[in-house]
Design a protein around this motif. Structure first.
Motif, PDB file in Angstrom:
ATOM      1  N   ARG A 108       0.829  -1.207   0.000  1.00  0.00           N
ATOM      2  CA  ARG A 108       0.000   0.000   0.000  1.00  0.00           C
ATOM      3  C   ARG A 108       0.865   1.259   0.000  1.00  0.00           C
ATOM      4  O   ARG A 108       0.568   2.223  -0.717  1.00  0.00           O
ATOM      5  N   LEU A 109       1.965   1.243   0.773  1.00  0.00           N
ATOM      6  CA  LEU A 109       2.877   2.405   0.770  1.00  0.00           C
ATOM      7  C   LEU A 109       3.462   2.626  -0.620  1.00  0.00           C
ATOM      8  O   LEU A 109       3.581   3.764  -1.078  1.00  0.00           O
ATOM      9  N   TYR A 110       3.840   1.529  -1.263  1.00  0.00           N
ATOM     10  CA  TYR A 110       4.403   1.635  -2.609  1.00  0.00           C
ATOM     11  C   TYR A 110       3.372   2.190  -3.593  1.00  0.00           C
ATOM     12  O   TYR A 110       3.679   3.069  -4.402  1.00  0.00           O
ATOM     13  N   GLU A 111       2.138   1.704  -3.517  1.00  0.00           N
ATOM     14  CA  GLU A 111       1.077   2.175  -4.417  1.00  0.00           C
ATOM     15  C   GLU A 111       0.782   3.655  -4.201  1.00  0.00           C
ATOM     16  O   GLU A 111       0.561   4.410  -5.146  1.00  0.00           O
ATOM     17  N   GLU A 112       0.793   4.089  -2.941  1.00  0.00           N
ATOM     18  CA  GLU A 112       0.588   5.518  -2.648  1.00  0.00           C
ATOM     19  C   GLU A 112       1.729   6.371  -3.202  1.00  0.00           C
ATOM     20  O   GLU A 112       1.505   7.466  -3.708  1.00  0.00           O
ATOM     21  N   VAL A 114       3.684   5.620  -5.754  1.00  0.00           N
ATOM     22  CA  VAL A 114       3.667   5.598  -7.218  1.00  0.00           C
ATOM     23  C   VAL A 114       2.518   6.458  -7.747  1.00  0.00           C
ATOM     24  O   VAL A 114       2.643   7.131  -8.787  1.00  0.00           O
ATOM     25  N   ALA A 115       1.386   6.453  -7.070  1.00  0.00           N
ATOM     26  CA  ALA A 115       0.204   7.175  -7.556  1.00  0.00           C
ATOM     27  C   ALA A 115       0.349   8.680  -7.432  1.00  0.00           C
ATOM     28  O   ALA A 115       1.167   9.320  -7.050  1.00  0.00           O
TER      29      ALA A 115
END
Length: 115
Positions: A108-112, A114-115
């Motif tokens: 989730r941290l990575y997705e945040e 990247v987004a």
């Protein structure tokens, strides 16, 4: 073929080869032999390191003739390393019990990010 002063060229070639052997090769035979052994040893080392050993390991893995590249000790070491990285990231406590939740939080941290 030449015929120099009535002497066939093959006789001159043989005389030259004999002279070369007697004056150059024979006195330094052991040095020449050691040099070629060293060159062969170096070339075989390269062939063994770059081609023979990797191919042998791949074939043995494919034929299941030895344990896999990731043996139980290496797997345990990698899992411990993962737990430590998740703890350093601040999403886990460094134990196996919270690994799944920590991986989800890290995703989730990575997705945040990247987004």
């Amino acid at each position: 073929r030449f015929d120099f002063l009535g002497i066939p060229s093959s006789a001159l070639v043989l005389a030259g080869a004999n002279s070369l052997h007697d004056q150059v090769i024979a006195p330094h035979y052991q040095e020449i032999l050691d040099f070629f052994k060293a060159v062969f040893h170096a070339i075989w080392g390269i062939v063994e390191f770059r081609f023979y050993t990797p191919m042998k390991d791949i074939v043995l893995d494919l034929l299941n003739r030895r344990p896999r590249m990731v043996d139980p000790f290496a797997l345990m070491n990698e899992q411990t390393s993962l737990d430590n990285m998740l703890k350093d990231l601040g999403v886990g406590d460094g134990t196996r019990a919270t690994r799944a939740a920590a991986l989800a939080a890290a995703s989730r941290l990575y997705e945040e990010e990247v987004a």
